[in-house]
Design a protein around this motif. Structure first.
Motif, PDB file in Angstrom:
ATOM      1  N   ASP A  54      52.625  11.530   7.105  1.00  0.00           N
ATOM      2  CA  ASP A  54      52.082  11.052   5.960  1.00  0.00           C
ATOM      3  C   ASP A  54      53.159  11.633   4.758  1.00  0.00           C
ATOM      4  O   ASP A  54      52.746  12.868   4.256  1.00  0.00           O
ATOM      5  CB  ASP A  54      50.758  11.319   5.758  1.00  0.00           C
ATOM      6  N   VAL A  55      53.545  10.794   3.866  1.00  0.00           N
ATOM      7  CA  VAL A  55      54.286  11.209   2.685  1.00  0.00           C
ATOM      8  C   VAL A  55      53.593  11.857   1.621  1.00  0.00           C
ATOM      9  O   VAL A  55      53.846  12.533   0.732  1.00  0.00           O
ATOM     10  CB  VAL A  55      55.331  10.079   2.592  1.00  0.00           C
ATOM     11  N   ARG A  56      52.334  10.970   1.225  1.00  0.00           N
ATOM     12  CA  ARG A  56      51.660  11.108   0.013  1.00  0.00           C
ATOM     13  C   ARG A  56      51.277  12.901  -0.131  1.00  0.00           C
ATOM     14  O   ARG A  56      51.629  13.055  -1.481  1.00  0.00           O
ATOM     15  CB  ARG A  56      50.297  10.547   0.246  1.00  0.00           C
ATOM     16  N   PRO A  57      50.845  13.586   0.583  1.00  0.00           N
ATOM     17  CA  PRO A  57      50.450  14.863   0.304  1.00  0.00           C
ATOM     18  C   PRO A  57      51.804  15.653  -0.207  1.00  0.00           C
ATOM     19  O   PRO A  57      51.750  16.609  -1.300  1.00  0.00           O
ATOM     20  CB  PRO A  57      50.016  15.534   1.587  1.00  0.00           C
ATOM     21  N   TYR A  58      52.973  15.259   0.313  1.00  0.00           N
ATOM     22  CA  TYR A  58      54.374  16.022  -0.206  1.00  0.00           C
ATOM     23  C   TYR A  58      54.506  15.633  -1.550  1.00  0.00           C
ATOM     24  O   TYR A  58      55.031  16.399  -2.253  1.00  0.00           O
ATOM     25  CB  TYR A  58      55.482  15.682   0.774  1.00  0.00           C
ATOM     26  N   GLU A 101      54.097  25.864  -8.542  1.00  0.00           N
ATOM     27  CA  GLU A 101      54.546  26.017  -7.148  1.00  0.00           C
ATOM     28  C   GLU A 101      56.163  26.431  -7.123  1.00  0.00           C
ATOM     29  O   GLU A 101      56.693  25.642  -7.398  1.00  0.00           O
ATOM     30  CB  GLU A 101      54.027  24.947  -6.062  1.00  0.00           C
ATOM     31  N   ASP A 102      56.436  27.512  -6.504  1.00  0.00           N
ATOM     32  CA  ASP A 102      57.884  28.068  -6.655  1.00  0.00           C
ATOM     33  C   ASP A 102      58.399  26.947  -5.438  1.00  0.00           C
ATOM     34  O   ASP A 102      59.670  26.674  -5.774  1.00  0.00           O
ATOM     35  CB  ASP A 102      57.841  29.281  -5.910  1.00  0.00           C
ATOM     36  N   ASN A 103      57.771  26.352  -4.577  1.00  0.00           N
ATOM     37  CA  ASN A 103      58.526  25.477  -3.541  1.00  0.00           C
ATOM     38  C   ASN A 103      58.218  24.122  -3.797  1.00  0.00           C
ATOM     39  O   ASN A 103      58.125  23.353  -2.868  1.00  0.00           O
ATOM     40  CB  ASN A 103      58.085  25.930  -2.217  1.00  0.00           C
ATOM     41  N   ARG A 104      57.720  23.821  -4.831  1.00  0.00           N
ATOM     42  CA  ARG A 104      57.380  22.342  -5.238  1.00  0.00           C
ATOM     43  C   ARG A 104      58.615  21.398  -5.155  1.00  0.00           C
ATOM     44  O   ARG A 104      58.371  20.165  -4.556  1.00  0.00           O
ATOM     45  CB  ARG A 104      57.060  22.171  -6.756  1.00  0.00           C
ATOM     46  N   LEU A 105      59.884  21.805  -5.232  1.00  0.00           N
ATOM     47  CA  LEU A 105      61.245  21.102  -4.965  1.00  0.00           C
ATOM     48  C   LEU A 105      61.304  20.739  -3.293  1.00  0.00           C
ATOM     49  O   LEU A 105      61.700  19.586  -3.157  1.00  0.00           O
ATOM     50  CB  LEU A 105      62.218  21.577  -5.282  1.00  0.00           C
ATOM     51  N   GLU A 106      60.806  21.714  -2.622  1.00  0.00           N
ATOM     52  CA  GLU A 106      60.965  21.552  -1.222  1.00  0.00           C
ATOM     53  C   GLU A 106      60.016  20.268  -0.991  1.00  0.00           C
ATOM     54  O   GLU A 106      60.263  19.366  -0.020  1.00  0.00           O
ATOM     55  CB  GLU A 106      60.521  22.816  -0.558  1.00  0.00           C
ATOM     56  N   TYR A 107      58.721  20.137  -1.314  1.00  0.00           N
ATOM     57  CA  TYR A 107      57.859  19.218  -1.338  1.00  0.00           C
ATOM     58  C   TYR A 107      58.297  17.845  -1.875  1.00  0.00           C
ATOM     59  O   TYR A 107      58.476  16.782  -0.815  1.00  0.00           O
ATOM     60  CB  TYR A 107      56.493  19.300  -1.707  1.00  0.00           C
ATOM     61  N   LEU A 108      58.895  17.702  -2.794  1.00  0.00           N
ATOM     62  CA  LEU A 108      59.449  16.558  -3.276  1.00  0.00           C
ATOM     63  C   LEU A 108      60.876  15.877  -2.367  1.00  0.00           C
ATOM     64  O   LEU A 108      60.722  14.932  -2.166  1.00  0.00           O
ATOM     65  CB  LEU A 108      60.179  16.978  -4.879  1.00  0.00           C
ATOM     66  N   GLN A 109      61.567  16.869  -1.946  1.00  0.00           N
ATOM     67  CA  GLN A 109      62.714  16.575  -0.962  1.00  0.00           C
ATOM     68  C   GLN A 109      62.109  16.137   0.227  1.00  0.00           C
ATOM     69  O   GLN A 109      62.822  14.910   0.819  1.00  0.00           O
ATOM     70  CB  GLN A 109      63.559  17.928  -0.902  1.00  0.00           C
ATOM     71  N   THR A 110      61.127  16.657   0.692  1.00  0.00           N
ATOM     72  CA  THR A 110      60.577  16.151   2.141  1.00  0.00           C
ATOM     73  C   THR A 110      59.927  14.752   1.796  1.00  0.00           C
ATOM     74  O   THR A 110      60.109  13.941   2.651  1.00  0.00           O
ATOM     75  CB  THR A 110      59.394  17.145   2.477  1.00  0.00           C
ATOM     76  N   ALA A 111      59.231  14.405   0.799  1.00  0.00           N
ATOM     77  CA  ALA A 111      58.820  12.999   0.381  1.00  0.00           C
ATOM     78  C   ALA A 111      59.895  12.286   0.254  1.00  0.00           C
ATOM     79  O   ALA A 111      59.741  11.057   0.941  1.00  0.00           O
ATOM     80  CB  ALA A 111      58.134  13.304  -0.956  1.00  0.00           C
ATOM     81  N   ILE A 112      61.168  12.340  -0.429  1.00  0.00           N
ATOM     82  CA  ILE A 112      62.265  11.632  -0.517  1.00  0.00           C
ATOM     83  C   ILE A 112      62.908  11.431   0.668  1.00  0.00           C
ATOM     84  O   ILE A 112      63.323  10.158   1.217  1.00  0.00           O
ATOM     85  CB  ILE A 112      63.185  12.308  -1.559  1.00  0.00           C
ATOM     86  N   ASP A 113      62.974  12.589   1.418  1.00  0.00           N
ATOM     87  CA  ASP A 113      63.773  12.520   2.869  1.00  0.00           C
ATOM     88  C   ASP A 113      63.005  11.458   3.977  1.00  0.00           C
ATOM     89  O   ASP A 113      63.514  10.516   4.642  1.00  0.00           O
ATOM     90  CB  ASP A 113      63.835  13.677   3.566  1.00  0.00           C
ATOM     91  N   ARG A 114      61.575  11.487   3.724  1.00  0.00           N
ATOM     92  CA  ARG A 114      60.841  10.701   4.656  1.00  0.00           C
ATOM     93  C   ARG A 114      60.372   9.395   4.310  1.00  0.00           C
ATOM     94  O   ARG A 114      60.321   8.361   4.959  1.00  0.00           O
ATOM     95  CB  ARG A 114      59.598  11.531   5.041  1.00  0.00           C
TER      96      ARG A 114
END
Length: 228
Positions: free
Chosen positions: A99-103, A113-126
């Motif tokens: 599910d892309v929404r939480p990312y 959040e220090d890792n917010r870009l990782e979440y954004l990238q995961t959303a974009i990748d998926r």
């Protein structure tokens, strides 16, 4: 100024589900800090007693509404974020990683959040091109990073690494190409072109001079105008 969604929420009839949340927001608007904290604590305690499905439904309801707002700080308040929304989103990712929404929501709304870009990238990748809000948010971050890298060049200070910024420029351009909104795409592209030009000139400058980049750039641009 309250967001459109917050105005609507405050004007609604008392709700058995969210009455404490509505009261908390109303108290905050009125500057009643103690009442706000009391009502927010009450709502969070109620929400933590819900089953996980109901917690996700609430999170979906609130954060989907926040996607339509330019300023969400009045809605996404610290105790609500830390004690309810973030834990729900993290468990959501763990239970339903497809599910892309939480990312997307984690990357868009929780700036600290220090890792917010990782979440954004995961959303974009998926999610690909369907994740337009995540793509837009990532582009804004990357353009801001390029601005930061260049903003002291008037003092001959480059606040980054040229190799890293070459990758950033390439990544940003690829993301801009995925935007559906033509107006926004044009605006981002103009900003990207300016940064790409600055980057190109900085590399050329380093081969010729050791100081005085802004004066050097002005000379280069005048030469270019004279050739036209």
């Amino acid at each position: 100024m309250p967001t459109t969604f917050l105005k609507q929420l405050l004007q609604e009839e008392e709700s058995s589900d969210f009455s404490s949340l509505r009261s908390a927001y109303l108290a905050k608007q009125q500057g009643l800090r103690n009442v706000f904290l009391q009502q927010m604590n009450t709502f969070i305690a109620e929400a933590l007693a819900w089953d996980i499905q109901r917690q996700r439904q609430f999170t979906d309801w609130l954060l989907t509404a926040c996607e339509r707002e330019e300023d969400v700080h009045e809605l996404l308040i610290h105790p609500l974020n830390e004690r309810l929304l973030k834990p729900v989103l993290k468990q959501w990712m763990n239970d339903l990683p497809e599910d892309v929404r939480p990312y997307r929501w984690f990357g868009i709304f929780f700036f600290e959040e220090d890792n917010r870009l990782e979440y954004l990238q995961t959303a974009i990748d998926r999610g690909g091109r369907q994740e337009q809000l995540a793509i837009e948010t990532m582009i804004r971050h990357l353009l801001n990073w390029l601005w930061y890298a260049f903003h002291h060049l008037n003092e001959d200070l480059y606040l980054s690494e040229t190799e890293d910024d070459a990758e950033t420029l390439q990544e940003t351009r690829l993301l801009i190409d995925q935007l559906d909104d033509s107006v926004q795409k044009t605006e981002f592209m103009e900003e990207w072109q300016e940064h790409a030009r600055t980057y190109e000139l900085w590399l050329r400058f380093l081969k010729e001079e050791t100081e005085g980049f802004m004066e050097w750039r002005e000379r280069q641009e005048k030469r270019g105008e004279n050739k036209q």
